[in-house]
Design a protein around this motif. Structure first.
Motif, short mmCIF file in Angstrom:
data_model
loop_
_atom_site.label_atom_id
_atom_site.label_comp_id
_atom_site.label_asym_id
_atom_site.label_seq_id
_atom_site.Cartn_x
_atom_site.Cartn_y
_atom_site.Cartn_z
N ARG A 179 16.26 5.07 -16.57
CA ARG A 179 15.42 5.19 -15.38
C ARG A 179 15.28 6.67 -15.05
O ARG A 179 16.24 7.42 -15.08
CB ARG A 179 16.09 4.43 -14.24
N THR A 180 14.08 7.09 -14.77
CA THR A 180 13.90 8.48 -14.33
C THR A 180 13.51 8.45 -12.86
O THR A 180 13.11 7.41 -12.34
CB THR A 180 12.82 9.22 -15.15
N TYR A 181 13.68 9.56 -12.19
CA TYR A 181 13.39 9.64 -10.76
C TYR A 181 12.30 10.69 -10.54
O TYR A 181 12.27 11.70 -11.27
CB TYR A 181 14.66 10.01 -9.98
N PRO A 182 11.43 10.48 -9.56
CA PRO A 182 10.31 11.41 -9.38
C PRO A 182 10.71 12.67 -8.60
O PRO A 182 9.90 13.23 -7.88
CB PRO A 182 9.30 10.57 -8.58
N PHE A 183 11.98 13.07 -8.73
CA PHE A 183 12.43 14.30 -8.05
C PHE A 183 13.57 14.91 -8.85
O PHE A 183 14.10 14.28 -9.77
CB PHE A 183 12.88 14.01 -6.61
N ALA A 285 16.71 17.90 -13.72
CA ALA A 285 16.01 16.61 -13.63
C ALA A 285 17.02 15.52 -13.32
O ALA A 285 18.22 15.68 -13.56
CB ALA A 285 15.31 16.33 -14.95
N MET A 286 16.57 14.41 -12.80
CA MET A 286 17.48 13.31 -12.46
C MET A 286 17.15 12.11 -13.33
O MET A 286 16.00 11.72 -13.45
CB MET A 286 17.27 12.89 -11.00
N ARG A 287 18.20 11.52 -13.89
CA ARG A 287 17.98 10.42 -14.82
C ARG A 287 19.20 9.51 -14.85
O ARG A 287 20.32 9.94 -14.65
CB ARG A 287 17.72 11.07 -16.18
N VAL A 309 24.11 9.95 -15.59
CA VAL A 309 23.95 9.45 -14.22
C VAL A 309 23.31 10.56 -13.39
O VAL A 309 23.53 11.74 -13.67
CB VAL A 309 25.31 9.06 -13.56
N PRO A 310 22.52 10.22 -12.37
CA PRO A 310 22.06 11.29 -11.47
C PRO A 310 23.29 11.86 -10.76
O PRO A 310 24.25 11.12 -10.51
CB PRO A 310 21.11 10.57 -10.51
N PRO A 311 23.31 13.16 -10.45
CA PRO A 311 24.55 13.81 -9.98
C PRO A 311 25.01 13.42 -8.57
O PRO A 311 26.09 13.84 -8.15
CB PRO A 311 24.22 15.30 -10.06
N THR A 312 24.23 12.61 -7.87
CA THR A 312 24.55 12.30 -6.46
C THR A 312 25.94 11.69 -6.27
O THR A 312 26.53 11.80 -5.20
CB THR A 312 23.47 11.37 -5.88
#
Ligand code: RFL
Ligand code: PHB
Length: 409
Positions: A179-183, A285-287, A309-312
């Motif tokens: 999944r990619t994120y638009p930010f 990038a977030m993925r 993982v996204p870094p959040t």
């Protein structure tokens, strides 16, 4: 060249694996495409789970970490100008996390490896993994202008998301979830002490912001030096802003960055953001990504090579540590008992923890970021989720348990 375990990549996964195998008396060779300075300067993770800290310490890599790392017993969630502290030990029966940068973990492991361990070759680029299904897998690589072959009993691909190891798995033998994120995140390092003594995760109508910190550069301790932990005032600020996908970091002036951070961290009390010179600026990038299985024949994938993982949720580095601990344990078991049962279970064991981290990182990302096409309904849901977190001990404990870490398999 011949070795027992050929390790591709000297990020945290490859370096820690080399150290764990050295301690277990198993020889290994590490191939790293970049030079040492590059690997030691690459700005990334900042949070170590207790399990990660324990592993580094047991591997003999904890001296500087114990001195320079800062224990954090909570994080702050900030939204709608309000501040809420999540108290980790109170919610998890005593767990906390350690602020100690990935750059520092890598420096410590590189120094140990060069002093005590087997070969660690910088500027040695793996070109391909061959014969993964055979008993003698090989890594073809280029070093000092020449092509060479590393023959191994096992190959572990610790070469990150953009590496070559994963490519040796035939498409028909793998399944990818993505999944990619638009930010993305615009990350800066600023030469000013952190504006708060714990991390602040902020949800704002203008987008997410994160306040974190980095330890000052401190060398290894001289035996005569006093052991004293460093005050938070000696740390520098590490800050992130949610930005649209594809943003160029240079398009943001330092002043624009500080102004935007100030807006997103705004509160109803007298909290203030400390500004200082920005020394580093980049966009990530977030993925979310998982490659199943994490093993093909005698090729094993570990860390970002197998999952992102996204870094959040601050999970990437900690997952990499879990993978290599699982591999080192499995190989040691096989050598001691002759049984391959743990090696055979490697992928399944790792993936259980990986999917929990994927879930948590996704939830944190969706909870705190503002999608460019967010509807008013979704905005309200986000606030309702935050309200729930800050008013229900059960909901808060769920976050605290995940943040402080899931047990290694
Ligand atoms: P790495 O660190 O990417 O290392 C892979 C290494 O392989 C080398 N390489 C090759 N070598 C030889 N031949 C080839 N063909 C090669 N191809 C690649 C590369 O040069 C590199 O040295 O993967 P590893 O070891 O799996 O480690 C993973 C972590 O780096 C990563 O998950 C974390 O940084 C993620 N992450 C965070 N994780 C946390 O646990 N806590 C955090 O607080 C956290 N914050 C973050 C993060 C990642 C971020 N970015 C930049 C994506 C914050 C950010 C902004
Ligand atoms: C960091 O300090 O780089 C950091 C901390 C927490 C996160 C992500 C990054 O969730």
């Amino acid at each position: 060249m011949r070795t027992t375990v050929g390790i591709i990549g000297a990020g945290p996964a490859g370096l820690l694996l080399a150290r764990l195998l050295h301690v277990a008396g198993i020889d290994a060779v590490v191939l790293e495409s970049r030079d040492r300075a590059y690997v030691e300067r690459r700005q990334r993770a900042g949070i170590l789970e207790q399990g990660t800290v324990d592993v580094l310490r047991a591997a003999g890599a904890g001296e500087r970490m114990d001195r320079v790392g800062l224990r954090h017993d909570g994080i702050e969630l900030r939204y709608a100008r309000r501040r809420h502290r999540v108290d980790f030990p109170a919610l998890t029966g005593g767990k906390s996390v350690l602020v100690y940068a990935q750059t520092e973990v890598c420096k410590d492991l590189i120094a140990l490896q060069l002093e005590q361990g087997g070969p660690l070759l910088f500027e040695a680029e793996a070109l391909a993994v061959e014969g993964a299904e055979s008993d003698r897998p090989r890594v073809r690589f280029r070093h000092e202008g020449r092509e060479d072959v590393l023959e191994c009993d096992y190959v572990v691909g610790c070469d990150g998301f953009w590496g070559v190891a994963r490519k040796a798995v035939p498409a028909g033998a793998a399944r990818v979830f993505e999944r990619t994120y638009p930010f993305g995140w615009l990350g800066v390092l600023a030469d000013v002490p952190p504006s708060h003594d714990e991390l602040v995760y902020a949800r704002h109508d203008r987008g997410f912001a994160l306040l974190s910190m980095r330890p000052p550069s401190v060398g290894r301790r001289h035996p005569s030096e006093e052991v004293a932990s460093l005050p938070v005032e000696s740390f520098v600020s590490r800050l992130y802003l949610q930005v649209p996908e594809g943003t160029d970091a240079e398009a943001w002036s330092d002043e624009q960055i500080w102004d935007e951070l100030e807006r997103r961290f705004e509160t109803d009390d007298d909290w203030t953001l400390r500004r200082g010179p920005i020394t580093r600026k980049s966009v990530t990038a977030m993925r979310s990504f998982v490659h199943e299985p994490m093993r093909h024949g005698r090729l094993f994938l570990a860390g970002d090579a197998a999952h992102i993982v996204p870094p959040t949720g601050a999970k990437g580095l900690n997952l990499a540590v879990g993978d290599v601990v699982t591999f080192a344990r499995a190989l040691t078991h096989q050598r001691e008992t002759g049984s391959a049962e743990l090696l055979d279970a490697y992928s399944e064991t790792c993936l259980r923890r990986v999917w929990q981290a994927e879930r948590f990182s996704y939830d944190m990302t969706v909870l705190l970021h503002r999608a460019p096409d967010a509807t008013p309904f979704e905005d309200r849901l986000q606030l309702a989720r935050l309200e729930r977190l800050t008013s229900s001990r059960a909901a808060e404990a769920d976050l605290a348990e995940a943040y402080t870490g899931f047990a290694f398999g």
